[in-house]
Design an enzyme around this catalytic site. Structure first.
Site, PDB file in Angstrom:
ATOM      1  N   LYS A  35       0.847  -1.204   0.000  1.00  0.00           N
ATOM      2  CA  LYS A  35       0.000   0.000   0.000  1.00  0.00           C
ATOM      3  C   LYS A  35       0.877   1.246   0.000  1.00  0.00           C
ATOM      4  O   LYS A  35       0.657   2.191  -0.766  1.00  0.00           O
ATOM      5  CB  LYS A  35      -0.875  -0.042   1.263  1.00  0.00           C
ATOM      6  CG  LYS A  35      -2.120   0.775   1.201  1.00  0.00           C
ATOM      7  CD  LYS A  35      -2.988   0.567   2.433  1.00  0.00           C
ATOM      8  CE  LYS A  35      -4.099  -0.436   2.209  1.00  0.00           C
ATOM      9  NZ  LYS A  35      -5.070  -0.471   3.296  1.00  0.00           N
ATOM     10  N   LEU A 153     -17.043  10.121   8.542  1.00  0.00           N
ATOM     11  CA  LEU A 153     -17.129  10.238   7.084  1.00  0.00           C
ATOM     12  C   LEU A 153     -17.819   9.016   6.466  1.00  0.00           C
ATOM     13  O   LEU A 153     -17.789   7.929   7.031  1.00  0.00           O
ATOM     14  CB  LEU A 153     -15.733  10.420   6.473  1.00  0.00           C
ATOM     15  CG  LEU A 153     -14.665   9.342   6.652  1.00  0.00           C
ATOM     16  CD1 LEU A 153     -14.880   8.146   5.745  1.00  0.00           C
ATOM     17  CD2 LEU A 153     -13.291   9.926   6.383  1.00  0.00           C
ATOM     18  N   ARG A 154     -18.431   9.260   5.325  1.00  0.00           N
ATOM     19  CA  ARG A 154     -19.059   8.164   4.574  1.00  0.00           C
ATOM     20  C   ARG A 154     -18.223   7.873   3.346  1.00  0.00           C
ATOM     21  O   ARG A 154     -17.876   8.803   2.608  1.00  0.00           O
ATOM     22  CB  ARG A 154     -20.472   8.562   4.093  1.00  0.00           C
ATOM     23  CG  ARG A 154     -21.489   8.795   5.166  1.00  0.00           C
ATOM     24  CD  ARG A 154     -22.673   9.580   4.601  1.00  0.00           C
ATOM     25  NE  ARG A 154     -22.239  10.858   4.028  1.00  0.00           N
ATOM     26  CZ  ARG A 154     -22.950  11.610   3.200  1.00  0.00           C
ATOM     27  NH1 ARG A 154     -24.147  11.215   2.817  1.00  0.00           N
ATOM     28  NH2 ARG A 154     -22.481  12.750   2.735  1.00  0.00           N
ATOM     29  N   LYS A 207     -20.004   7.679  18.802  1.00  0.00           N
ATOM     30  CA  LYS A 207     -19.821   7.066  17.477  1.00  0.00           C
ATOM     31  C   LYS A 207     -20.714   5.827  17.309  1.00  0.00           C
ATOM     32  O   LYS A 207     -21.424   5.668  16.309  1.00  0.00           O
ATOM     33  CB  LYS A 207     -18.344   6.701  17.289  1.00  0.00           C
ATOM     34  CG  LYS A 207     -18.046   5.902  16.052  1.00  0.00           C
ATOM     35  CD  LYS A 207     -18.290   6.700  14.775  1.00  0.00           C
ATOM     36  CE  LYS A 207     -18.226   5.779  13.567  1.00  0.00           C
ATOM     37  NZ  LYS A 207     -18.554   6.464  12.326  1.00  0.00           N
ATOM     38  N   ALA A 255     -35.689   2.257   1.411  1.00  0.00           N
ATOM     39  CA  ALA A 255     -35.754   0.809   1.642  1.00  0.00           C
ATOM     40  C   ALA A 255     -34.823   0.108   0.657  1.00  0.00           C
ATOM     41  O   ALA A 255     -34.631   0.564  -0.472  1.00  0.00           O
ATOM     42  CB  ALA A 255     -37.188   0.334   1.454  1.00  0.00           C
ATOM     43  N   GLY A 256     -34.225  -0.969   1.090  1.00  0.00           N
ATOM     44  CA  GLY A 256     -33.277  -1.674   0.228  1.00  0.00           C
ATOM     45  C   GLY A 256     -33.002  -3.083   0.723  1.00  0.00           C
ATOM     46  O   GLY A 256     -33.781  -3.637   1.510  1.00  0.00           O
ATOM     47  N   CYS A 263     -18.784  -0.595   8.322  1.00  0.00           N
ATOM     48  CA  CYS A 263     -19.063  -0.027   9.650  1.00  0.00           C
ATOM     49  C   CYS A 263     -20.313  -0.569  10.336  1.00  0.00           C
ATOM     50  O   CYS A 263     -20.220  -1.139  11.421  1.00  0.00           O
ATOM     51  CB  CYS A 263     -19.166   1.490   9.543  1.00  0.00           C
ATOM     52  SG  CYS A 263     -17.589   2.256   9.157  1.00  0.00           S
ATOM     53  N   LYS A 324     -22.183   0.037  -1.309  1.00  0.00           N
ATOM     54  CA  LYS A 324     -22.877   1.259  -1.743  1.00  0.00           C
ATOM     55  C   LYS A 324     -22.134   1.801  -2.959  1.00  0.00           C
ATOM     56  O   LYS A 324     -21.032   1.332  -3.260  1.00  0.00           O
ATOM     57  CB  LYS A 324     -22.960   2.272  -0.619  1.00  0.00           C
ATOM     58  CG  LYS A 324     -21.617   2.772  -0.145  1.00  0.00           C
ATOM     59  CD  LYS A 324     -21.753   4.148   0.404  1.00  0.00           C
ATOM     60  CE  LYS A 324     -21.361   4.346   1.805  1.00  0.00           C
ATOM     61  NZ  LYS A 324     -21.369   5.685   2.283  1.00  0.00           N
ATOM     62  N   ARG A 331     -16.660  -4.964   1.940  1.00  0.00           N
ATOM     63  CA  ARG A 331     -16.823  -5.530   3.281  1.00  0.00           C
ATOM     64  C   ARG A 331     -18.316  -5.641   3.639  1.00  0.00           C
ATOM     65  O   ARG A 331     -19.041  -4.673   3.588  1.00  0.00           O
ATOM     66  CB  ARG A 331     -16.068  -4.674   4.310  1.00  0.00           C
ATOM     67  CG  ARG A 331     -14.559  -4.855   4.203  1.00  0.00           C
ATOM     68  CD  ARG A 331     -13.809  -3.986   5.182  1.00  0.00           C
ATOM     69  NE  ARG A 331     -13.706  -2.613   4.730  1.00  0.00           N
ATOM     70  CZ  ARG A 331     -12.988  -1.667   5.345  1.00  0.00           C
ATOM     71  NH1 ARG A 331     -12.322  -1.947   6.453  1.00  0.00           N
ATOM     72  NH2 ARG A 331     -12.926  -0.436   4.871  1.00  0.00           N
TER      73      ARG A 331
HETATM   74  N1  LIG Z   1     -14.459   3.042   6.340  1.00  0.00           N
HETATM   75  C1  LIG Z   1     -15.296   3.942   6.833  1.00  0.00           C
HETATM   76  O1  LIG Z   1     -16.175   4.468   6.148  1.00  0.00           O
HETATM   77  C2  LIG Z   1     -15.175   4.377   8.281  1.00  0.00           C
HETATM   78  C3  LIG Z   1     -15.880   5.494   8.727  1.00  0.00           C
HETATM   79  C4  LIG Z   1     -15.755   5.907  10.042  1.00  0.00           C
HETATM   80  C5  LIG Z   1     -14.953   5.170  10.905  1.00  0.00           C
HETATM   81  N2  LIG Z   1     -14.284   4.072  10.472  1.00  0.00           N
HETATM   82  C6  LIG Z   1     -13.412   3.352  11.410  1.00  0.00           C
HETATM   83  O2  LIG Z   1     -12.063   3.700  11.119  1.00  0.00           O
HETATM   84  C7  LIG Z   1     -11.209   2.587  11.371  1.00  0.00           C
HETATM   85  C8  LIG Z   1     -10.407   2.260  10.119  1.00  0.00           C
HETATM   86  O3  LIG Z   1     -11.290   1.864   9.102  1.00  0.00           O
HETATM   87  P1  LIG Z   1     -10.854   1.745   7.583  1.00  0.00           P
HETATM   88  O4  LIG Z   1     -12.072   1.489   6.802  1.00  0.00           O
HETATM   89  O5  LIG Z   1      -9.988   2.903   7.228  1.00  0.00           O
HETATM   90  O6  LIG Z   1      -9.938   0.415   7.667  1.00  0.00           O
HETATM   91  P2  LIG Z   1      -8.915  -0.146   6.580  1.00  0.00           P
HETATM   92  O7  LIG Z   1      -8.848  -1.601   6.805  1.00  0.00           O
HETATM   93  O8  LIG Z   1      -9.240   0.407   5.230  1.00  0.00           O
HETATM   94  O9  LIG Z   1      -7.511   0.507   7.014  1.00  0.00           O
HETATM   95  C9  LIG Z   1      -6.801   0.165   8.158  1.00  0.00           C
HETATM   96  C10 LIG Z   1      -5.314   0.204   7.805  1.00  0.00           C
HETATM   97  O10 LIG Z   1      -4.559   0.110   9.006  1.00  0.00           O
HETATM   98  C11 LIG Z   1      -3.356  -0.600   8.707  1.00  0.00           C
HETATM   99  N3  LIG Z   1      -2.762  -1.040   9.979  1.00  0.00           N
HETATM  100  C12 LIG Z   1      -3.207  -1.956  10.865  1.00  0.00           C
HETATM  101  N4  LIG Z   1      -2.390  -2.022  11.936  1.00  0.00           N
HETATM  102  C13 LIG Z   1      -1.392  -1.122  11.721  1.00  0.00           C
HETATM  103  C14 LIG Z   1      -0.256  -0.709  12.464  1.00  0.00           C
HETATM  104  N5  LIG Z   1       0.026  -1.229  13.671  1.00  0.00           N
HETATM  105  N6  LIG Z   1       0.554   0.224  11.949  1.00  0.00           N
HETATM  106  C15 LIG Z   1       0.277   0.766  10.742  1.00  0.00           C
HETATM  107  N7  LIG Z   1      -0.800   0.435   9.989  1.00  0.00           N
HETATM  108  C16 LIG Z   1      -1.620  -0.504  10.478  1.00  0.00           C
HETATM  109  C17 LIG Z   1      -3.823  -1.695   7.784  1.00  0.00           C
HETATM  110  O11 LIG Z   1      -2.759  -2.227   7.031  1.00  0.00           O
HETATM  111  C18 LIG Z   1      -4.851  -0.947   6.911  1.00  0.00           C
HETATM  112  O12 LIG Z   1      -4.241  -0.417   5.753  1.00  0.00           O
HETATM  113  C19 LIG Z   1     -12.116   1.456  11.831  1.00  0.00           C
HETATM  114  O13 LIG Z   1     -12.160   1.449  13.241  1.00  0.00           O
HETATM  115  C20 LIG Z   1     -13.469   1.851  11.276  1.00  0.00           C
HETATM  116  O14 LIG Z   1     -14.526   1.329  12.030  1.00  0.00           O
HETATM  117  C21 LIG Z   1     -14.370   3.668   9.167  1.00  0.00           C
END
Ligand SMILES: NC(=O)c1ccc[n+]([C@@H]2O[C@H](COP(=O)([O-])OP(=O)(O)OC[C@H]3O[C@@H](n4cnc5c(N)ncnc54)[C@H](O)[C@@H]3O)[C@@H](O)[C@H]2O)c1
Length: 450
Positions: A35, A153-154, A207, A255-256, A263, A324, A331
């Site tokens: 990445k 964020l969405r 949250k 509805a869907g 999340c 979506k 996921r």
């Molecule tokens: N995706 C969303 O829309 C969204 C919105 C709000 C909140 N969140 C929350 O944010 C958090 C992250 O979600 P995401 O969707 O970005 O996850 P994601 O899986 O896309 O990204 C997480 C990243 O963290 C990296 N990682 C893990 N352990 C690490 C470490 N020790 N050091 C460095 N990198 C590390 C992974 O390699 C991965 O790239 C979650 O708790 C999620 O619930 C997500």
């Protein structure tokens, strides 16, 4: 401010790029070397509208950098955000905090000077206390404060949501964290975004309470849609009829096929588990989780019913795979359970998604991938719209029908007026709309079972 973002996924990358755009110096760290290599080479590992430009602009301005090496960046940072994943723990549904705890240990060893450590990941109440304990245990001499700053964020509208949030929530226990956090978000407070300071535990719960409420609202209208089908009412009109009431609000009443994504499924489950552990069970959320879980396969059965149970060996075209539109995120996408239900009944599935097919290949098997909606529909006995991508909103329905072996359109997002589909010669089945072949479908189900 010098900011480090631990985790460069959907949240870390978007937040990091937006903070850089505010003028801060941001280093995004990730353990995933592929990445980081891709980001360093100017690529973007996820699909999020506008993110490529935002990242390129801030890298060029010298405000944004990527690394796998946490220590140097953390040593120089004023604020370190933890934005790693918190998936459901295998077996019990609690949030898996191992990534957060690992990140806390790694940060602890690299701290230098007073630093605010902020959990941006969605974490159960009390996680901030545990992060603080871990950091202190690993580095007793460190000068730090732990804050909570959940992200709302969405995906698909992430940059806009980050830059124009309904609110920013910041939970602190140590007053020294307040000024740096105000500085981090100063550009948003200048834009009059409400910045809510609260205790750390309250912030962590806000949250989950928000996500669980939204999941419940979707589930509510989904159940109402089922009732509409039985009584001959129209859920679209019910939704606008109730949504005009300001106390209810019009959003999140489409509805869907059930909620999915990165999340809602894991967060509702984790909140339910936290509540049970604290002897304060949240019955509404327990019902929401159960109803949503069974809905996804029920949508597969709805398609089978629309095909009069004649599924084995026939091709079903599935339009939209991601949970979506405007994301490549697969996921917990409802498409997974829907496709599995169709495959269990013997259907061949041919799918098309504008951005999600690479990610889908990792989670779906025996699916044929097409290059367009029309190519997916070629010779199909039914076409199912699962995700409401813009590309599916203005299909040439006559062309779609001409491509298909049987003219059955199952619109699980209600994006077409039934009359328009019927004019094109399609037999239309939506969600919670009149004209549903409820009796016919039931009879077909019985025939199928027999
Ligand atoms: N995706 C969303 O829309 C969204 C919105 C709000 C909140 N969140 C929350 O944010 C958090 C992250 O979600 P995401 O969707 O970005 O996850 P994601 O899986 O896309 O990204 C997480 C990243 O963290 C990296 N990682 C893990 N352990 C690490 C470490 N020790 N050091 C460095 N990198 C590390 C992974 O390699 C991965 O790239 C979650 O708790 C999620 O619930 C997500």
């Amino acid at each position: 401010m010098r900011i480090v973002m631990i985790g460069s996924g959907y949240v870390g990358l978007v937040s990091g790029a937006c903070f850089a755009d505010f003028g801060h110096h941001v280093t995004c760290v990730d353990k995933d070397a592929n990445k980081i290599a891709r980001l360093q080479a100017g690529g973007i590992p996820i699909y999020e509208p506008g993110l490529d430009d935002l990242v390129a602009r801030n890298v060029a301005a010298g405000n944004l950098a990527f690394t796998t090496e946490l220590s140097e960046a953390v040593g120089a940072a004023d604020v370190v955000f933890i934005a790693v994943g918190t998936p459901s723990r295998r077996g019990d549904g609690h949030a898996d905090l191992s990534y957060v705890h690992d990140a806390a240990r790694e940060i602890a060893g690299a701290l230098s000077g007073f630093t605010v450590i902020v959990t941006k990941s969605t974490v159960p109440v009390g996680t901030g206390d545990e992060v603080e304990r871990i950091v202190r245990e690993c580095n007793p001499a460190a000068e730090f404060a732990v804050a909570s700053n959940p992200e709302f964020l969405r995906e698909g509208a992430a940059i806009e949501d980050f830059k124009r949030p309904d609110r920013v929530v910041i939970g602190i226990e140590d007053a020294r964290a307040r000024a740096p956090m105000e500085e981090v978000y100063r550009p948003l407070s200048l834009n009059k975004a409400p910045i809510v300071f609260t205790s750390r535990r309250t912030s962590e719960l806000i949250k989950y309470a928000a996500n669980a409420f939204l999941a419940m609202k979707i589930t509510y209208i989904n159940e109402m849609a089922d009732l509409c089908e039985q009584v001959g009412a129209d859920v679209q009109e019910v939704a606008s009829g109730i949504g005009l009431d300001n106390r209810i609000g019009a959003k999140f009443l489409n509805a869907g096929p059930g909620y999915g994504g990165s999340c809602f499924p894991k967060d509702t489950l984790a909140l339910m588990k936290t509540a049970q552990d604290h002897d304060a069970p949240l019955r509404l959320i327990e019902a929401t989780v159960a109803v949503n879980e069974q809905r996804k396969r029920a949508m597969g059965r709805k398609v089978i019913a629309a095909m009069n149970g004649q599924v084995r060996g026939r091709t079903v075209a599935v339009l939209g795979l991601t949970f979506k539109p405007n994301t490549d995120d697969m996921r917990d996408a409802p498409s997974i359970a829907i496709i599995q239900t169709l495959q269990d009944a013997g259907a061949k599935v041919r799918a098309y998604d504008p951005e999600g097919m690479d990610a889908a290949k990792a989670v779906l098997s025996d699916v044929e991938y097409a290059s367009s909606a029309y190519a997916a529909a070629e010779g199909a006995a039914a076409t199912v719209i699962v995700t409401e991508w813009d590309a599916f909103r203005a299909l040439d329905l006559a062309r779609l029908k001409a491509a298909m072996a049987e003219p059955v359109l199952v619109d699980l997002r209600n994006i077409y007026p039934p009359a328009r589909a019927e004019e094109a010669g399609l037999r239309y089945v939506g969600i919670g709309r009149p004209g549903q072949p409820a009796d016919e479908a039931e009879a077909a189900n019985e025939r199928h079972a027999a």
